[in-house]
Design an enzyme around this catalytic site. Structure first.
Site, PDB file in Angstrom:
ATOM      1  N   SER A 174       0.867  -1.180   0.000  1.00  0.00           N
ATOM      2  CA  SER A 174       0.000   0.000   0.000  1.00  0.00           C
ATOM      3  C   SER A 174       0.901   1.226   0.000  1.00  0.00           C
ATOM      4  O   SER A 174       2.081   1.151   0.352  1.00  0.00           O
ATOM      5  CB  SER A 174      -0.897   0.007   1.246  1.00  0.00           C
ATOM      6  OG  SER A 174      -0.148   0.361   2.392  1.00  0.00           O
ATOM      7  N   ASP A 183      -0.344  -0.950  -4.641  1.00  0.00           N
ATOM      8  CA  ASP A 183      -1.798  -1.033  -4.514  1.00  0.00           C
ATOM      9  C   ASP A 183      -2.408   0.363  -4.282  1.00  0.00           C
ATOM     10  O   ASP A 183      -1.866   1.154  -3.505  1.00  0.00           O
ATOM     11  CB  ASP A 183      -2.111  -1.953  -3.311  1.00  0.00           C
ATOM     12  CG  ASP A 183      -3.553  -2.416  -3.269  1.00  0.00           C
ATOM     13  OD1 ASP A 183      -4.212  -2.424  -4.328  1.00  0.00           O
ATOM     14  OD2 ASP A 183      -4.021  -2.779  -2.171  1.00  0.00           O
ATOM     15  N   ASP A 227      -5.332   4.463  -8.847  1.00  0.00           N
ATOM     16  CA  ASP A 227      -6.751   4.459  -8.462  1.00  0.00           C
ATOM     17  C   ASP A 227      -7.346   5.862  -8.602  1.00  0.00           C
ATOM     18  O   ASP A 227      -7.200   6.713  -7.732  1.00  0.00           O
ATOM     19  CB  ASP A 227      -6.876   3.959  -7.015  1.00  0.00           C
ATOM     20  CG  ASP A 227      -8.321   3.949  -6.520  1.00  0.00           C
ATOM     21  OD1 ASP A 227      -9.214   4.387  -7.282  1.00  0.00           O
ATOM     22  OD2 ASP A 227      -8.552   3.512  -5.381  1.00  0.00           O
ATOM     23  N   HIS A 231     -13.503  -3.278   1.211  1.00  0.00           N
ATOM     24  CA  HIS A 231     -12.202  -3.385   1.883  1.00  0.00           C
ATOM     25  C   HIS A 231     -12.413  -3.555   3.383  1.00  0.00           C
ATOM     26  O   HIS A 231     -13.400  -3.111   3.928  1.00  0.00           O
ATOM     27  CB  HIS A 231     -11.387  -2.111   1.646  1.00  0.00           C
ATOM     28  CG  HIS A 231     -10.911  -1.957   0.246  1.00  0.00           C
ATOM     29  ND1 HIS A 231     -11.142  -0.828  -0.488  1.00  0.00           N
ATOM     30  CD2 HIS A 231     -10.218  -2.802  -0.547  1.00  0.00           C
ATOM     31  CE1 HIS A 231     -10.583  -0.978  -1.686  1.00  0.00           C
ATOM     32  NE2 HIS A 231     -10.027  -2.159  -1.743  1.00  0.00           N
ATOM     33  N   HIS A 234     -11.147  -6.862  -5.566  1.00  0.00           N
ATOM     34  CA  HIS A 234     -10.660  -6.217  -4.337  1.00  0.00           C
ATOM     35  C   HIS A 234     -11.543  -6.624  -3.165  1.00  0.00           C
ATOM     36  O   HIS A 234     -12.678  -7.042  -3.357  1.00  0.00           O
ATOM     37  CB  HIS A 234     -10.704  -4.688  -4.498  1.00  0.00           C
ATOM     38  CG  HIS A 234      -9.567  -4.162  -5.312  1.00  0.00           C
ATOM     39  ND1 HIS A 234      -8.600  -3.359  -4.810  1.00  0.00           N
ATOM     40  CD2 HIS A 234      -9.256  -4.369  -6.616  1.00  0.00           C
ATOM     41  CE1 HIS A 234      -7.731  -3.071  -5.754  1.00  0.00           C
ATOM     42  NE2 HIS A 234      -8.106  -3.663  -6.866  1.00  0.00           N
ATOM     43  N   GLY A 289     -11.072  -9.032  -0.788  1.00  0.00           N
ATOM     44  CA  GLY A 289     -11.249 -10.486  -0.750  1.00  0.00           C
ATOM     45  C   GLY A 289     -11.473 -11.072   0.644  1.00  0.00           C
ATOM     46  O   GLY A 289     -12.208 -12.048   0.798  1.00  0.00           O
TER      47      GLY A 289
HETATM   48 ZN   LIG Z   1      -8.447  -2.600  -3.033  1.00  0.00          ZN
END
Ligand SMILES: [Zn+2]
Length: 282
Positions: free
Chosen positions: A50, A82, A104, A180, A208, A210
């Site tokens: 991240s 990510d 993103d 998330h 995403h 998961g």
């Molecule tokens: Zn994500």
């Protein structure tokens, strides 16, 4: 070459109807545990970082210990950034040695998202780095991005068409109802939408949020075409709980290497369970 971008890894997964796990690692121990788990199963793996984690270490410092893990692996490993919402930071990670990045722009207008994603794709292509893009909003907290349930928007197929065509991304994460973090309410996944997008998508789809999905949900989404599945929360839990468990069992033990070894075994177990499940063919 064991250190690769996502193209080869996801291309094979899409063709052969399985998914590759993309695990959010937070330091050397979690990265090493994830890659060792993949090696022991003989399966490819994506380790992802991240933005918050990269900033905690520094771009150069983080890559200095991640790259040797990937380069010395006996299976294909991609190192992926990510959820980066910052164009300049994304480019800095491309320069810093990441083999794959996610830009993103899902919080932006479609036009702005396309413009920025395209800029990243052009920049990344020169360095053989793959790019993941996102459309619609995936609810929950990821890094410092907070998306409230009421504001969540599923990706619209007509927007997906335009986004894919205009950006030329290598992997696509359309929002279809996953979240998330830890799920608090009912999970409402739009399987028909996911199926529809996969039918026309030029690149592999990414799932995403998961952690917390049932085996049945995973199986259905992978069967419908999910090629990359992101697992973050389960890794965080395995890491912290491993340390707590060991400390409780051995309150007088002060050997960090033993604590690390115990925590690593727990992490490997969780990563293996996910990889084995995702690689199940129909
Ligand atoms: Zn994500």
């Amino acid at each position: 070459m064991s250190y690769v971008n996502m193209e080869a890894i996801l291309g094979d997964a899409r063709k052969n109807h399985y998914a590759v796990g993309a695990f959010n690692i937070v330091n050397y121990l979690t990265a090493k545990a994830a890659v060792e788990a993949a090696e022991e199963l003989g399966q490819p793996i994506i380790i992802q970082t991240s933005v918050k984690t990269v900033k905690a270490f520094g771009i150069k410092e983080m890559m200095s210990f991640l790259k040797p893990i990937a380069e010395n692996a006996t299976v294909n490993v991609a190192i992926h950034l990510d959820h980066s919402t910052d164009v300049e930071f994304t480019k800095a990670c491309i320069d810093g040695g990441w083999s794959s990045v996610m830009y993103d722009g899902s919080q932006l207008t479609l036009e702005e998202n396309i413009k920025n994603t395209k800029e990243i794709v052009t920049y990344a292509k020169n360095k053989k780095v793959t790019v993941e893009g996102e459309l619609g909003a995936i609810v929950g907290v990821e890094d410092d991005i907070v998306v409230i349930a009421g504001n969540s928007a599923h990706a619209r197929p007509e927007d997906c068409h335009i986004f894919l065509k205009e950006t030329g991304i290598d992997a696509f994460a359309p929002a279809v109802g996953t979240a998330h973090g830890v799920y608090t309410g009912e999970i409402n996944i739009d399987y028909d939408l996911f199926d529809e997008i996969n039918q026309f998508s030029s690149c592999p789809l990414v799932l995403h949020g998961g952690t917390g999905l049932t085996d049945e949900m995973f199986h259905k989404l992978i069967a419908l075409g999910a090629s990359k599945v992101n697992i973050s929360t389960a890794i965080k839990i395995a890491y912290c709980q491993g340390m707590v468990t060991y400390t409780k069992m051995n309150p007088d033990q002060n050997d960090p290497l033993k604590l690390d070894a115990f925590t690593k075994e727990g992490l490997k177990k969780v990563v293996k369970q996910h990889i084995q499940f995702f690689s199940l063919r129909d």
